[in-house]
Structure formats: structure tokens, C-alpha cells
Scaffold this motif. Structure first.
Motif, PDB file in Angstrom:
ATOM      1  N   ILE A  46       0.829  -1.205   0.000  1.00 20.83           N
ATOM      2  CA  ILE A  46       0.000   0.000   0.000  1.00 20.83           C
ATOM      3  C   ILE A  46       0.863   1.255   0.000  1.00 20.83           C
ATOM      4  CG2 ILE A  46      -1.535   1.381   1.468  1.00 20.83           C
ATOM      5  CD1 ILE A  46      -2.962  -0.746  -0.148  1.00 20.83           C
ATOM      6  N   GLY A  47       1.976   1.231   0.731  1.00 21.52           N
ATOM      7  CA  GLY A  47       2.855   2.391   0.733  1.00 21.52           C
ATOM      8  C   GLY A  47       3.395   2.708  -0.643  1.00 21.52           C
ATOM      9  N   ALA A  48       3.848   1.679  -1.358  1.00 23.05           N
ATOM     10  CA  ALA A  48       4.368   1.880  -2.711  1.00 23.05           C
ATOM     11  C   ALA A  48       3.257   2.294  -3.673  1.00 23.05           C
ATOM     12  CB  ALA A  48       5.042   0.603  -3.203  1.00 23.05           C
ATOM     13  N   LEU A  49       2.076   1.718  -3.515  1.00 20.19           N
ATOM     14  CA  LEU A  49       0.951   2.081  -4.384  1.00 20.19           C
ATOM     15  C   LEU A  49       0.528   3.528  -4.156  1.00 20.19           C
ATOM     16  CD1 LEU A  49      -1.306  -1.123  -4.198  1.00 20.19           C
ATOM     17  CD2 LEU A  49       0.177  -0.402  -6.071  1.00 20.19           C
ATOM     18  N   LEU A  97       4.068   6.480   5.358  1.00 18.77           N
ATOM     19  CA  LEU A  97       4.870   5.326   5.746  1.00 18.77           C
ATOM     20  C   LEU A  97       5.081   5.295   7.260  1.00 18.77           C
ATOM     21  CD1 LEU A  97       7.691   4.866   3.064  1.00 18.77           C
ATOM     22  CD2 LEU A  97       5.956   3.203   3.735  1.00 18.77           C
ATOM     23  N   ILE A  98       5.182   6.487   7.858  1.00 20.89           N
ATOM     24  CA  ILE A  98       5.332   6.568   9.310  1.00 20.89           C
ATOM     25  C   ILE A  98       4.076   6.046   9.992  1.00 20.89           C
ATOM     26  CG2 ILE A  98       5.685   8.140  11.256  1.00 20.89           C
ATOM     27  CD1 ILE A  98       7.173  10.001   9.328  1.00 20.89           C
ATOM     28  N   VAL A  99       2.902   6.396   9.449  1.00 25.76           N
ATOM     29  CA  VAL A  99       1.633   5.935  10.015  1.00 25.76           C
ATOM     30  C   VAL A  99       1.520   4.420   9.881  1.00 25.76           C
ATOM     31  CG1 VAL A  99      -0.879   6.139   9.897  1.00 25.76           C
ATOM     32  CG2 VAL A  99       0.558   8.147   9.506  1.00 25.76           C
ATOM     33  N   ILE A 100       1.915   3.894   8.720  1.00 28.82           N
ATOM     34  CA  ILE A 100       1.882   2.444   8.509  1.00 28.82           C
ATOM     35  C   ILE A 100       2.799   1.752   9.511  1.00 28.82           C
ATOM     36  CG2 ILE A 100       2.405   0.594   6.880  1.00 28.82           C
ATOM     37  CD1 ILE A 100       1.689   2.537   4.617  1.00 28.82           C
ATOM     38  N   PHE A 101       3.979   2.326   9.720  1.00 25.72           N
ATOM     39  CA  PHE A 101       4.922   1.770  10.691  1.00 25.72           C
ATOM     40  C   PHE A 101       4.291   1.727  12.079  1.00 25.72           C
ATOM     41  CE2 PHE A 101       8.164   2.332  13.939  1.00 25.72           C
ATOM     42  CZ  PHE A 101       9.099   1.373  13.603  1.00 25.72           C
ATOM     43  N   LEU A 102       3.665   2.826  12.494  1.00 26.94           N
ATOM     44  CA  LEU A 102       3.043   2.880  13.815  1.00 26.94           C
ATOM     45  C   LEU A 102       1.907   1.871  13.937  1.00 26.94           C
ATOM     46  CD1 LEU A 102       2.911   6.745  14.407  1.00 26.94           C
ATOM     47  CD2 LEU A 102       4.364   5.091  15.594  1.00 26.94           C
ATOM     48  N   LEU A 103       1.117   1.734  12.884  1.00 27.38           N
ATOM     49  CA  LEU A 103      -0.010   0.808  12.911  1.00 27.38           C
ATOM     50  C   LEU A 103       0.469  -0.625  13.105  1.00 27.38           C
ATOM     51  CD1 LEU A 103      -3.066   0.313  12.574  1.00 27.38           C
ATOM     52  CD2 LEU A 103      -2.691   0.173  10.109  1.00 27.38           C
ATOM     53  N   LEU A 104       1.474  -1.033  12.338  1.00 27.88           N
ATOM     54  CA  LEU A 104       1.991  -2.397  12.463  1.00 27.88           C
ATOM     55  C   LEU A 104       2.664  -2.607  13.816  1.00 27.88           C
ATOM     56  CD1 LEU A 104       3.451  -2.876   8.883  1.00 27.88           C
ATOM     57  CD2 LEU A 104       1.495  -4.067   9.863  1.00 27.88           C
ATOM     58  N   ILE A 158      10.049  -1.271   6.758  1.00 30.85           N
ATOM     59  CA  ILE A 158      11.373  -0.744   7.108  1.00 30.85           C
ATOM     60  C   ILE A 158      12.282  -0.740   5.882  1.00 30.85           C
ATOM     61  CG2 ILE A 158      13.475  -1.270   8.414  1.00 30.85           C
ATOM     62  CD1 ILE A 158      11.635  -2.171  10.698  1.00 30.85           C
ATOM     63  N   GLN A 159      12.185  -1.767   5.066  1.00 28.00           N
ATOM     64  CA  GLN A 159      12.985  -1.793   3.840  1.00 28.00           C
ATOM     65  C   GLN A 159      12.544  -0.689   2.877  1.00 28.00           C
ATOM     66  OE1 GLN A 159      12.269  -6.181   3.271  1.00 28.00           O
ATOM     67  NE2 GLN A 159      14.477  -6.257   2.912  1.00 28.00           N
ATOM     68  N   GLU A 160      11.226  -0.421   2.797  1.00 32.33           N
ATOM     69  CA  GLU A 160      10.727   0.660   1.943  1.00 32.33           C
ATOM     70  C   GLU A 160      11.188   2.017   2.477  1.00 32.33           C
ATOM     71  OE1 GLU A 160       6.532   0.496   1.409  1.00 32.33           O
ATOM     72  OE2 GLU A 160       6.553  -1.452   0.394  1.00 32.33           O
ATOM     73  N   MET A 161      11.170   2.180   3.800  1.00 33.39           N
ATOM     74  CA  MET A 161      11.643   3.439   4.378  1.00 33.39           C
ATOM     75  C   MET A 161      13.135   3.628   4.089  1.00 33.39           C
ATOM     76  SD  MET A 161       9.565   3.281   8.030  1.00 33.39           S
ATOM     77  CE  MET A 161       9.942   4.938   8.569  1.00 33.39           C
TER      78      MET A 161
END
Length: 575
Positions: free
Chosen positions: A116-119, A133-140, A423-426
Motif C-alpha cells: 500500500i505504501g508503494a501504491l 509510511l510513518i503511520v503504517i509503521f506505527l499501525l503495524l 522498514i525496507q521501503e523506508m
């Protein structure tokens, strides 16, 4: 109203959604093409990209998205009354979650299995995507830390669930070898796997495992949390066919057996038992405990999984899309995966409103907001099974507790794999290549650090959990905006994505603002949650604006070239 009527209405709505609405989406909106080469074939690597039988993939997808959330959310939300919870679960599953999960799987498969981040970077814009991406990181991070605490609590409170919880790993390894190395038929493997799993449940009921106060120099709580993170790290690094797929598949089948037992108990108790499973909870609770927030908008973020959940889009695009054998399988995997979770939420509602003997007993359980949860599900569901099919109370509790633990565990290990991808995407954003081993190490260190941040009992695992509901639903609106942009580019009607998008964004943003005021309460401010909530709100507004601009650009740009799925659909319509 009796529990049986409510159950039949819910089952009919789910059946209609899958047989009618999902078929409409597949033919008219997503226009699936069975000849489309999926990322699992195009990028096959035997680790993350693995073409998978749709039934096994459904098991992985369903149990990864389910977790404990479709139990916890509805079991808490019925405090407002059973009718709002029932309506949101059924309508939300059919028209919101099914469309969202199905669409996320389709969108990612059409883009080489990108997350989803890449999309969001491709279809919405890099500015909003990098922030989100920060929000996705926090959610996971919320998911893996909180679920570690949930599982730890269940293993301690229900020691009969310890043996089946860890024994399921051995069953999964055997199933993986039988399917992918020995190439044995799936049906007999499934039967043997489920029988072994339920044999472990019976064994666990007879041989509870209670750890001593000090085990390997740790308290039971500390030991279980460390063991769960070690397991999750190993599971997230192994090829998906070794453990992730077979474990989730067997868990998925086990859940359906458990739901059949639960629904069957309602049916048999209604027809044959002297004690009918009547609903003792109010349809609308007019005597809410002090401190209970308003139904709107909190209902729609309290029940996320089981109605619609942004985490589902992350699983769809993070792991499931990389294992899709045929594009046409996405209807069964994505939409029916959402239906499966809706069934679990429906079963939870039936258990917590019909499993108690009296209204007084129910009111005692729901004496404050946040009460109920897994405890109410295990207690109410156990009573239903004992009354309906004569299953002993202890064994019933073990079955339901094991169900909750196994789903929470599958969500946790999938969440760790997804967080490793993030983390790899970040790293890619800052031009830093991070391989999977250091990325996994970062996941473990940060996850354990948060979980133990307030004590070795794992109290910190729930530190930022109050933000999960709103963050999760805002993620769902982001996923729906990506789907809408793709549909507009292909000159297809985006309304089926826009309606749930607008509703989910408004209710979740409203809830985030309400939380902001509570975190900023001068009498008892919570600066950490306040700061994180501000970040989430800013990111949501930013991405919402970017999404609107992206939709406008998609309308003005020339339509995408006619691809294979469009040509196939046109031929079908002519025929």
C-alpha cells in the motif's frame, strides 16, 4: 428476538454478499482476467513470491487479517446495544470490507505485488506517501506489540491453551512439507491436520501448562512475550510455504470448525434445549456506564476488523498479492476472506449477548466501557456450546481461547513480516538498502522495546493501542482512495469505492479529533499519544488532499490503454 433469528439473518446477508455483490465487483468493476500473469509467477522466488492454491492462500489471508480484533471489537462494542454492532458488522462486511479487501488484492496484483505504501506513491503522490509510511509503521507496531500482550494474557489465564498453541507450529510444518514437497492431495492433508490440531486441544484441556513464578530467570509474562517475538521473527524470515501458509490455512479451517460448533450450538439449543439462547443484552443500551463515549463515531472504529480494516489492505498488498496464483482467485481470497472475518464477528456478538443467563449477569460483565472483550467471548461462547452440544465448560473455553490465541499469533507473525517490508521501503526512501535480516532485527528490537517500556509484564504493549482504531480506519480510507484512482484511470465507475471511502474517512477522522481533545485534557494530559495523534491527523489530511488531486488528474488524463482484462470483459459482454 432469539439468537437463532439473528444468526440466520446475518448468515443470509453474508451469503448474498459473496454470491451476488462480489460477483458483480469481479465482472463489472475489477474485470478479473484469469490469463493475467500474477506477481507470484512473474517474480517467483520461492520465499515471498510463491504461486499458491487459492484455498491455502485464503487460509493465510483470512487468519492473518482476523487475529483477535474481530473478537475484541464486537465484544466491546455491544455495550451500546447489540443492534448497532450487528448492523455495522453485516453491512460493513458486505459493502465495505469485501470491496476494500478484494480491491486491495487486485490493485497490488496489478502492480507487481507492491505494498500500500508503494501504491500510494504511484497513484496518490510521493509527498503524502512518504509521510504515511510513518503511520503504517506505527499501525503495524501497535498490532505486534498489543497482540503479544493479548496472547501472553490468554496463555497465562487459560493454561489449557498452551499445548495447542505451540503444537500448532509442528502441525503446520508437517502440512507444509506434505503439500509442497511430497505433493500429497490437499483434502486428506486438511483432515489430518485439523484432527491433529483438535487432538492437541483435547490434550491441552487435560494437561494445562502453568509456568512457575521464575522460568529461565524470567516471569511467565516476560518469558511468553520474548518467546512470541522470537517465534515471530523466525516465521517472518522463513519461506511462506514452510510455516506461514500452512499454519494460517489449518487455523482457518479450524476457525470454521469452531464457528460451526458455535452456530450449531445456537441452532441445537434453540430446537432441543430447555434453556433457549435468548438475547439478554439490550438492542440499544439506554443505561450506559459512566464514561462511555458516544456511539457515533466510536462504534465505527471500535469494530474495525469484522466490518472494515486498513490492516487488511496491508496484508492483501503485503503478502497475499505475492502468492496469488490467478487473478480470478482474488475474489475468493479477498472478498470471502472478509466474509470469514464477518462470520467470526457475528459469532462473537451471538456469544456475548446470548451466552449469559440473565441481563443482570450481562450488565455485571459490561460495567464499564472497555469491559467484555475476549473474556466475555470465551465465557459466553463456552456457555452456548455447553448448552447446545453438551461440550464441557472447560473444553469449550479451551477451544475458544485457542482460537483467539492462534489468530492473534498468525496476525502477529504476518505483521512482523509486513513491518520488515515497511522498514525496507523506508530505507529505499532515504537511499539506504536494508536487507531482510537487519530489518527483522529492527522489528524485534523496536517491538520488544515498546512492549517492555513500562515494565517486564508487557504493559507497554498497549501504550499506543488507543490510537489503533482511528489509525486503522484512516488506513482503510487511503487504500480505498488508491482503488478509486485506479478505477478512474481505467474509466470504470469509482462509486463503489468512493461511498465507503467517504464514510470511513469522516467517521475515523471525527474519532481522531475526539481523541485529540481527550489526550490534551489539562487535568491528565498524555503527551505521547497527543503527539502521535497529531502526526496521524496531519498525515491523513495531507493524503486526503493528495487523493482528491490525484482523482482530479485521473479524470483529466487520457484513459489507460485497453489491457487484457478490459478486452476480455468486452468479449464477454458481447457474447
Amino acid at each position: 428476538m432469539g439468537s437463532l433469528i439473528l444468526m440466520l439473518v446475518g448468515l443470509a446477508m453474508f451469503a448474498g454478499g459473496y454470491l451476488l455483490y462480489s460477483k458483480f465487483l469481479a465482472r463489472r468493476v475489477y474485470k478479473l482476467d484469469e490469463n493475467f500473469k500474477t506477481p507470484a509467477h512473474e517474480l517467483s522466488d520461492g520465499v515471498d513470491y510463491v504461486p499458491t492454491n487459492k484455498y491455502i492462500l485464503w487460509g493465510h489471508h483470512f487468519t492473518s487479517v482476523a487475529g483477535a480484533a474481530p473478537i475484541v471489537g464486537p465484544a466491546i462494542a455491544v455495550i451500546w446495544g447489540w443492534l448497532p454492532a450487528f448492523l455495522w458488522v453485516t453491512i460493513g462486511t458486505v459493502f465495505f470490507a469485501g470491496m476494500h479487501d478484494f480491491g486491495a488484492l487486485w490493485a497490488s496484483a496489478r502492480n507487481k505485488g507492491r505494498s500500500i505504501g508503494a501504491l500510494s506513491a504511484r497513484y496518490i503522490g510521493k509527498r503524502g506517501a512518504n509521510l504515511f509510511l510513518i503511520v503504517i509503521f506505527l499501525l503495524l507496531l501497535m498490532v505486534i506489540a498489543a497482540f503479544a500482550v493479548v496472547i501472553k494474557n490468554l496463555l497465562i489465564s487459560t493454561p489449557t491453551a498452551v499445548i495447542p498453541t505451540w503444537g500448532a507450529i509442528g502441525v503446520a510444518l508437517l502440512v507444509g512439507v506434505a503439500v509442497y514437497r511430497l505433493r500429497w492431495p490437499l483434502i486428506p492433508i486438511t483432515v489430518v491436520g485439523v484432527v491433529l490440531l483438535y487432538a492437541l486441544i483435547v490434550l491441552g484441556d487435560r494437561v494445562p501448562v502453568v509456568l512457575p513464578e521464575s522460568f529461565l530467570g524470567m516471569t511467565p509474562a516476560t518469558f511468553w512475550i520474548v518467546a512470541l517475538f522470537v517465534y515471530g521473527a523466525i516465521a517472518s524470515l522463513l519461506p511462506v510455504w514452510v510455516l506461514l501458509q500452512p499454519r494460517d490455512y489449518i487455523n482457518g479451517v479450524q476457525l470454521f470448525v469452531g464457528l460451526i460448533l458455535l452456530f450449531g450450538s445456537v441452532l441445537l439449543a434453540t430446537l432441543f434445549s430447555a434453556t433457549k439462547p435468548e438475547i439478554v443484552a439490550p438492542a440499544f443500551n439506554m443505561n450506559l456506564p459512566e464514561g462511555t463515549p458516544s456511539l457515533v463515531p466510536l462504534l465505527f472504529v471500535t469494530i474495525a476488523c469484522g466490518a472494515i480494516s486498513g490492516f487488511h489492505g496491508m496484508v492483501s498488498s503485503g503478502t497475499s498479492s505475492k502468492q496469488l496464483d490467478k487473478e480470478t482467485d482474488s475474489r475468493f481470497v479477498g472478498y470471502f476472506g472478509a466474509v470469514g472475518e464477518g462470520l467470526l464477528s457475528l459469532g462473537t456478538i451471538l456469544a456475548v449477548i446470548g451466552g449469559f443467563k440473565t441481563a443482570t449477569e450481562w450488565n455485571e460483565m459490561y460495567s464499564s466501557f472497555g469491559a467484555g472483550g475476549v473474556e466475555a467471548f470465551v465465557k459466553g461462547g463456552g456457555a452456548l456450546m455447553q448448552n447446545g452440544i453438551g461440550l464441557p465448560a472447560s473444553l469449550s473455553a479451551t477451544v475458544l481461547a485457542t482460537m483467539a490465541v492462534l489468530f492473534a499469533a498468525t496476525t502477529m507473525d504476518t505483521g512482523m513480516r509486513l513491518l520488515r517490508f515497511v522498514i525496507q521501503e523506508m530505507g529505499d526512501v532515504v537511499k539506504l538498502r536494508i536487507s531482510k535480516f537487519p530489518a527483522t532485527l529492527i522489528v524485534v528490537v523496536v517491538g520488544i522495546g515498546l512492549t517492555f517500556s513500562q515494565g517486564l509484564g508487557g504493559e507497554g504493549g498497549l501504550r499506543i493501542w488507543p490510537l489503533f482504531g482511528t489509525t486503522n480506519q484512516l488506513m482503510a480510507s487511503l487504500t480505498l482512495s488508491i482503488i478509486a484512482v485506479m478505477l478512474i484511470r481505467k474509466r470504470r465507475n469509482p462509486v463503489y469505492a468512493l461511498v465507503p471511502l467517504i464514510f470511513v474517512f469522516i467517521t475515523s477522522f471525527w474519532a481522531a479529533i475526539n481523541q485529540l481533545t481527550s489526550f490534551a485534557d489539562p487535568a491528565n494530559p498524555d503527551w505521547l499519544l497527543l503527539a502521535l495523534d497529531v502526526i496521524i491527523i496531519v498525515a491523513s489530511v495531507w493524503v486526503a488532499v493528495e487523493a482528491i488531486l490525484a482523482m482530479r488528474r485521473a479524470q483529466l488524463e487520457p484513459p489507460e490503454p485497453i489491457d487484457a482484462d478490459a478486452r476480455l470483459s468486452a468479449v464477454r459482454e458481447q457474447v
